[in-house]
Each structure stands twice: as structure tokens, then as C-alpha cells.
Design an enzyme around this catalytic site. Sequence first.
Site, PDB file in Angstrom:
ATOM      1  N   GLU A   1       0.839  -1.213   0.000  1.00 24.26           N
ATOM      2  CA  GLU A   1       0.000   0.000   0.000  1.00 24.26           C
ATOM      3  C   GLU A   1       0.871   1.260   0.000  1.00 24.26           C
ATOM      4  OE1 GLU A   1      -4.094  -0.894   2.203  1.00 24.26           O
ATOM      5  OE2 GLU A   1      -2.355  -1.474   3.433  1.00 24.26           O
TER       6      GLU A   1
ATOM      7  N   GLU B   1      -3.117  -9.842   3.849  1.00 20.82           N
ATOM      8  CA  GLU B   1      -3.940  -9.506   5.012  1.00 20.82           C
ATOM      9  C   GLU B   1      -5.013 -10.574   5.278  1.00 20.82           C
ATOM     10  OE1 GLU B   1      -2.577  -5.406   3.501  1.00 20.82           O
ATOM     11  OE2 GLU B   1      -3.010  -7.377   2.675  1.00 20.82           O
TER      12      GLU B   1
HETATM   13  N1  T1G Z   1       4.696  -7.646  11.777  1.00 18.25           N
HETATM   14  C1  T1G Z   1       5.458  -8.012  12.835  1.00 18.25           C
HETATM   15  N2  T1G Z   1       6.424  -8.979  12.801  1.00 18.25           N
HETATM   16  C2  T1G Z   1       6.613  -9.587  11.624  1.00 18.25           C
HETATM   17  C3  T1G Z   1       5.848  -9.274  10.470  1.00 18.25           C
HETATM   18  C4  T1G Z   1       4.854  -8.249  10.574  1.00 18.25           C
HETATM   19  N3  T1G Z   1       4.112  -7.864   9.530  1.00 18.25           N
HETATM   20  N4  T1G Z   1       6.275 -10.068   9.465  1.00 18.25           N
HETATM   21  C5  T1G Z   1       7.260 -10.844   9.972  1.00 18.25           C
HETATM   22  N5  T1G Z   1       7.467 -10.556  11.259  1.00 18.25           N
HETATM   23  C6  T1G Z   1       8.476 -11.154  12.146  1.00 18.25           C
HETATM   24  C7  T1G Z   1       8.198 -12.632  12.450  1.00 18.25           C
HETATM   25  O1  T1G Z   1       7.341 -12.761  13.548  1.00 18.25           O
HETATM   26  C8  T1G Z   1       9.592 -13.153  12.749  1.00 18.25           C
HETATM   27  O2  T1G Z   1       9.915 -12.740  14.051  1.00 18.25           O
HETATM   28  C9  T1G Z   1      10.461 -12.350  11.799  1.00 18.25           C
HETATM   29  O3  T1G Z   1       9.703 -11.185  11.453  1.00 18.25           O
HETATM   30  C10 T1G Z   1      10.812 -13.079  10.539  1.00 18.25           C
HETATM   31  O4  T1G Z   1       9.619 -13.557   9.955  1.00 18.25           O
HETATM   32  C11 T1G Z   1      -2.223  -1.978   6.969  1.00 18.25           C
HETATM   33  C12 T1G Z   1      -3.282  -4.486   7.876  1.00 18.25           C
HETATM   34  C13 T1G Z   1       7.849 -11.301   5.284  1.00 18.25           C
HETATM   35  C14 T1G Z   1       7.442 -13.343   3.987  1.00 18.25           C
HETATM   36  O5  T1G Z   1       1.084 -10.574   6.551  1.00 18.25           O
HETATM   37  O6  T1G Z   1       4.703 -13.262   5.494  1.00 18.25           O
HETATM   38  O7  T1G Z   1      -0.055  -4.767   6.534  1.00 18.25           O
HETATM   39  O8  T1G Z   1      10.205 -14.962  15.067  1.00 18.25           O
HETATM   40  O9  T1G Z   1      10.083 -16.013  10.206  1.00 18.25           O
HETATM   41  O10 T1G Z   1      10.079 -16.848   6.640  1.00 18.25           O
HETATM   42  O11 T1G Z   1      -3.282  -3.038   5.237  1.00 18.25           O
HETATM   43  O12 T1G Z   1       7.350 -12.947   7.658  1.00 18.25           O
HETATM   44  O13 T1G Z   1      12.184 -13.675  14.281  1.00 18.25           O
HETATM   45  O14 T1G Z   1      10.855 -12.857  16.265  1.00 18.25           O
HETATM   46  O15 T1G Z   1       8.189 -15.189   8.779  1.00 18.25           O
HETATM   47  O16 T1G Z   1      11.663 -15.017   5.891  1.00 18.25           O
HETATM   48  C15 T1G Z   1       0.584  -7.898   6.269  1.00 18.25           C
HETATM   49  C16 T1G Z   1       3.779 -11.263   7.199  1.00 18.25           C
HETATM   50  C17 T1G Z   1       0.465  -7.354   7.639  1.00 18.25           C
HETATM   51  C18 T1G Z   1       3.398 -10.423   6.071  1.00 18.25           C
HETATM   52  C19 T1G Z   1       9.275 -13.256   5.702  1.00 18.25           C
HETATM   53  N6  T1G Z   1       1.862  -8.556   6.108  1.00 18.25           N
HETATM   54  N7  T1G Z   1       5.130 -11.759   7.125  1.00 18.25           N
HETATM   55  O17 T1G Z   1       9.190 -14.634   5.899  1.00 18.25           O
HETATM   56  O18 T1G Z   1      10.573 -14.820   8.067  1.00 18.25           O
HETATM   57  S1  T1G Z   1      -1.117  -6.627   7.877  1.00 18.25           S
HETATM   58  C20 T1G Z   1       2.008  -9.863   6.268  1.00 18.25           C
HETATM   59  C21 T1G Z   1       5.464 -12.760   6.287  1.00 18.25           C
HETATM   60  C22 T1G Z   1      -1.052  -5.175   6.991  1.00 18.25           C
HETATM   61  C23 T1G Z   1      -2.208  -3.193   6.108  1.00 18.25           C
HETATM   62  C24 T1G Z   1      -2.357  -4.484   6.792  1.00 18.25           C
HETATM   63  C25 T1G Z   1       6.850 -13.289   6.395  1.00 18.25           C
HETATM   64  C26 T1G Z   1       7.825 -12.744   5.328  1.00 18.25           C
HETATM   65  P1  T1G Z   1      10.824 -13.615  14.960  1.00 18.25           P
HETATM   66  P2  T1G Z   1       9.551 -14.999   9.270  1.00 18.25           P
HETATM   67  P3  T1G Z   1      10.454 -15.407   6.577  1.00 18.25           P
END
Ligand code: T1G
Length: 696
Positions: free
Chosen positions: A105, A125
Amino acid sequence: MNAGGPVRRDGDVAVFTFDNPPVNALSQPVRAALLDSIEAVDADRAVRAIVLAGAGRGFVAGADVREFDRPPAEPMLPAVLSRLEACGKPVVAALHGATLGGGAETALACHYRCASGDLQLGFPEVNLGLLPGAGGTVRLPRLAGWQAALDLMTAGRPIGIDPAIALGIVDRRVDGDLVAGAVAWARELADSGMPPRRVLDLPVPPSRPAQFEEYLRALPASARRLPAPPRIVEALASAAMLPAEAALARARTLFLECLASVESRSLRHLFFAERRPAPDPAFVRDVGRAAVLGAGTMGSGIAISLATGGIGVTLVDAKQEALDAGLTRVKSTIDAAERKGRLDAAAATAARARVQGSLTLAAVAGVDLVVEAVFENLAVKREVFGRLGELAKPGTVLATNTSTLDIDAIAAASGRPADVVGMHFFSPANVMRLVEVVRGRQSSREALATAQAVTRRIGKIAIPVGNAFGFVGNRMLYAYGREKELMMLEGASPEAIDRALQDFGMAMGPNAVGDLAGLDIGFQARKEWQEKPDDPRFYRVSDRLAELGRFGQKSGRGFYRYDGPGKERVPDPEVTELIRVEADRLGIKQRDIDPGEIVTRCILALVNEGARILEAGIAESPDDIDVIWCNGYGFPRHRGGPMFYADTLGLSGVVDSIRALAREHGNRYWEPAGLLARLAVEGATFAGWQAGRAAG
Ligand code: T1G
């Protein structure tokens, strides 16, 4: 954010870098820094253009999901992105790697977008029970059209650079130094005097109001029942019909409704529960090559996972025919993954090259890991581990894929129990993401850490569990299954049981699962189970079916019949009669059982057994149980797993229900677990109990 501050100047171009490891999540400090920087560089007359980039392995992976369980903190992302879009100078987004959710976004609020070849752009999301809440539903369709927006946001899967360019989301590809390329382009745009191109000002693509209703109707019923997918479609429909600002406001309202839903809380819980810390690398041994013993369905599935996960593997079987069949299965599965684009040509070729076959156990001599997947019989496994103990080199981790048997009994036969662990894969092993890593009494930290590290390396989730009959998953499955078996004797049909639990959200009903896995497997395991309840009703229906050779899909008859060319699953009146006869023989009066009772008894049996497993230390946390059941047994993710689900019901209510079941059915099976009863009295939750233990 890094101390040096997010903005650096490259001549007359300001470069803002997101630098919030590990994934540049848009936490409050990041949002505040971005807003302050925009204000500053937009007012700075020496700055003629702006570039946004991400440090590390991606641009921005979205909002900081951890913040969703806290009170909202200003500035909120929609406002920050509106200010970004309003910049009077061209803003170029330089995208690489994970560009997800709020990160995508943010890119859409920029005026131009370029990206490198490793781009993974998406709106995941929906996987968190949410919808894009910062303008994505209004800006994306203006670039990519309605169909693409609907597909990207309801599927939640990212796309690469080529489709992103084809859809008009990304304007150009940059090879080599991405940020330098973006800065040069930004300067070009400033030189050209081109006004900022605000996506929100782009014309709304034509749409048919019915297309959104049609799209919603075409979504799977399981998606339509959840809060987020219908609201995504509604937010996009609003963007088609309302002025931009009104559509943004409507999307925000729908977003907040999703955010407050128990389904989103459940999915967010699972997101973090599945991200267990990696094992201490100090204890992890190198694994360059592995061997898998037994070329059957499980063995070949495990070999595929290792090979596609980058580890060389020798598949071993004593019978030529079985080995050939196993190697053929490995090759055809990798070929199919390549055909379906799940593996690119290079990865598929490399995976095929990593697999060899052998008819002799001596093949284990040079490997670092052995995974045994032979017939599920203790005597057979002990004989194999006896030989393994002699043939495998020192330091080789010896893992057994047993799903129920005693790891210590198997380990003792090897003569080197410190090297022995359980690696319990789930069928089909090349698909299911879960592995229970079982610690025996003498398993060494190195063997356990190495098994967990290999599991993560091949893209699966490793959950350490203790050694008990059925470990965590199958032990709970026995409690869950016990109740469905009893209710069939009491009058519920196999299909009514399956329908009720599927409507609850289980991926598949337990009887259909039994037929898929093979009723002979469970029958065999129960025969070997010394401590099974001394109750003639216990799994009586399944045992009777197996005694009659009705093993399920593999024999065309099980709980269901599998007739016709498509092998359709159809209820079988013979089974209803067979059950009635058994009930009669056991003196059980049959009655009507409603779906509510079916769900209550099966799910509360899970929760109660889960609590017992926590008390016994067989599982380390309620989170682990939730991850096991959602990734190994098809428990609905939008309910967060059995233990999280129990917390959402309230543990005192759960205990009251269990006590009511005890009054009705006796407390042989319905004695509340001590931990559960105690937490209920304290008004506590499993999550709180876990947090308390973590805090020490
Ligand atoms: N927020 C907080 N922590 C996050 C995070 C996030 N969005 N994404 C990853 N982490 C942390 C995770 O907990 C882990 O922490 C570390 O990063 C590595 O992640 C406003 C409402 C990016 C593809 O859904 O899909 O935006 O265990 O082990 O396998 O409209 O992380 O090391 O302490 O998964 O290499 C939308 C979520 C949010 C993406 C990387 N975004 N993340 O994968 O590493 S909602 C998502 C992922 C939003 C807006 C809306 C994957 C990754 P720790 P990992 P990875």
C-alpha cells in the site's frame, strides 16, 4: 530505525530507507519517521524528487502485526500515506523482496514504482483475517483493474515482478543497483517537469456492480463464512461506486470490523505461534546428505522434502520393486511440481539429481542423518536401529518416523540412544508442513537441534514434543476420535459426524480421514498400544470395519463406499447396520445426536487431552499444540487451534461443559484435566499460563 536517520541525500534526490529488521514492519516509530521525513523533504526546496527503499531482504512486509493487539498509536498508516501521495515532488518506490500488505500500500501511495527481479508483492492480510486497511482497495484497482485486485486480495498470495509489471502495478524493472536506478529515474522525472502521478487521481476502471456479487458467490463457502473475504469484496465494490475519500473511509471501517473479529485474533495468534525461535546453532550438526529407510508412501514423501529442500538423499529399501516404485514416485512428484510452476526448472533438476537409491542398509555409512520410515512395528524398528547403530558413522542423527511407538524402546536397540530422535512427518510428507521432533529420554541436544534445523531448512515447522504414546498430535487424535466412535454407537451416522465437524471448520471429517489414511493403520497401532482404555466400546466401529477388511479408500470400502470411476465417497447403509448391530451387542440404546453435541464432545475432548499433555510436559506450550493441530490435523486456522479456541470460549465455560458431559456420560473420559480446572478457577487462560511460564 537506524540511528543515522532514515533520509540521506543523493544530490537533489532524498532517499528514505525503511530499516526496521527483520522485515521493515511499519511500526509506530517507522510511521512517525516516514511522516516527519516527508514533511521535511517536501518543504526542502533543494530536494527535487524522493525515493523510498527498504534495507535488508525486502522493501516492507506490512504493518507491525504485534501492534494490532495494542491501542492504536498515531500517526496511523492511512494518514501517512495520504501525506506521502500529496507530495509536490515525484516520489519513486524502489521495491525488492517482500513488499506485502501495508508495504504494498505504501508503494501504491508513491507516484512511480520500480523493482528488482526478486520482488514478491502481495496483499496477505486475508491470511490474518484482515483486509488492506491503508488504501490498497482504492488505489490498486486504479492501476491493475478489478479482477486482479479481487484475486490478489482474496487469495493473499504474492506475485513476482513480471506479473506486477504486466498488471501496471510496477512501472519498470531495475537490474543491478536498485536504489541508484531509482534515484536516476527520479531525477529524470524531476527534470521532465512531470507532475506527480497520484494513483488516487487516476480514473476508476469501469465495472459492473454485479461483478462483485458474482465474485463473492464464486468464493468457496469456507471463505464466504469468514469475516474478511466478503469485506474485501465489499471494500472493492465501494471503491468502484464511491468517490475516493468515501471509499477509503468505508475500507477503514470494514478493516476495523475485521481487526476486532475473533477469526483475525485467531489467525494472528497462529502467525506468531508458527514462528518458533530457531534451535541454538551451537548444537546443530551439519547435514550434507541423508538417507531414508523404506521407500513406501511416507519414505518417498520424506525423500522428496529433503531433496527439494536442498539435501542429498539416498532412498533405501530391501526390495527392488519397492525401491523402483519409490524412486518413480519421487521423480514423478518433482516433475509435477515443475509442471505446475511450484518448482522452477533449475530447482527441479537439482532436486532430481540429489536423489539416489540403494538396496543395502550399508548406504547409511556416509550420511549425516537417517530417517527411518519402515513398517510401523516395534520389533521391526528395533531390528533396523540395531543395525543402524553399527553402520552409521559417529555423529549421524538417527531419526524414526514412527507415529505412535516408544522412542526410548527404539533408541535402546541402537546402542547409541543419544543420537536417536523421532521425526514424525505427516502424510503426504512432501506436502504437510508439520514435523513433531520427539525427544527420547537420552536424545542429545545436538540430535534434537539438528533434527529441528533440518526440518526448518526443508521449509517445514518443527515442534519439539515429548515421548508418549502418540506424542502430542496422535494422542489428542485418540481422544477426539474416541468421542466420534462413541457417538456412532450412540446413533450418529459417520456422515453426520463428518458434516458437523466440517461445518465447524475441520478440513475433513474424522471418518473420511480414517478412510484416506487406511483403517488398517489405526487398527495395527491400537493392537500395539499396551495402555489403551479397557473399554469394549473404544474404537469398536473402526476395529470392526478393519476386521472385515474395510480399510477405506485403498479397499474401496471403509466408513464410506468409494464406487464408480471417480471413486466418489458415498454413505454406506451396510455400515449403519453394522454399527447398529455392535451397539445392540454392547447394550447401547441409539438416539438422535445433534451437530452441536458432536462438535462439543470432539473438540472438548481435544482441549482436555491437550491440557493433560501440557501438565505432563509432552508439549512445551499451548501454542505448540495449536500449531500441531492446525498444520497436521486440519483444525480450522480461523479458530486458532484447540487451546486458543478454548481460551476464546472461556475456560470456566469449558470446564462447566466437561462436567455436564461427565454427568451425562460418566467421568471415565470427562474428568477435567487438573491444569484446565485450575486455570478455570483462577479465571485465567492457556495463553496467560504460557506467558507466565515464559516469564519464568
Ligand atoms: N509484523 C510483525 N512482525 C513480523 C511481520 C509483521 N508484519 N512479518 C514478519 N514478522 C516477524 C516474524 O514474527 C519473525 O519474528 C520475523 O519477522 C521473521 O519472519 C495496513 C493491515 C515477510 C514473507 O502478513 O509473510 O499490513 O520470530 O520467520 O520466513 O493493510 O514474515 O524472528 O521474532 O516469517 O523469511 C501484512 C507477514 C500485515 C506479512 C518473511 N503482512 N510476514 O518470511 O521470516 S497486515 C504480512 C510474512 C497489513 C495493512 C495491513 C513473512 C515474510 P521472529 P519470518 P520469513
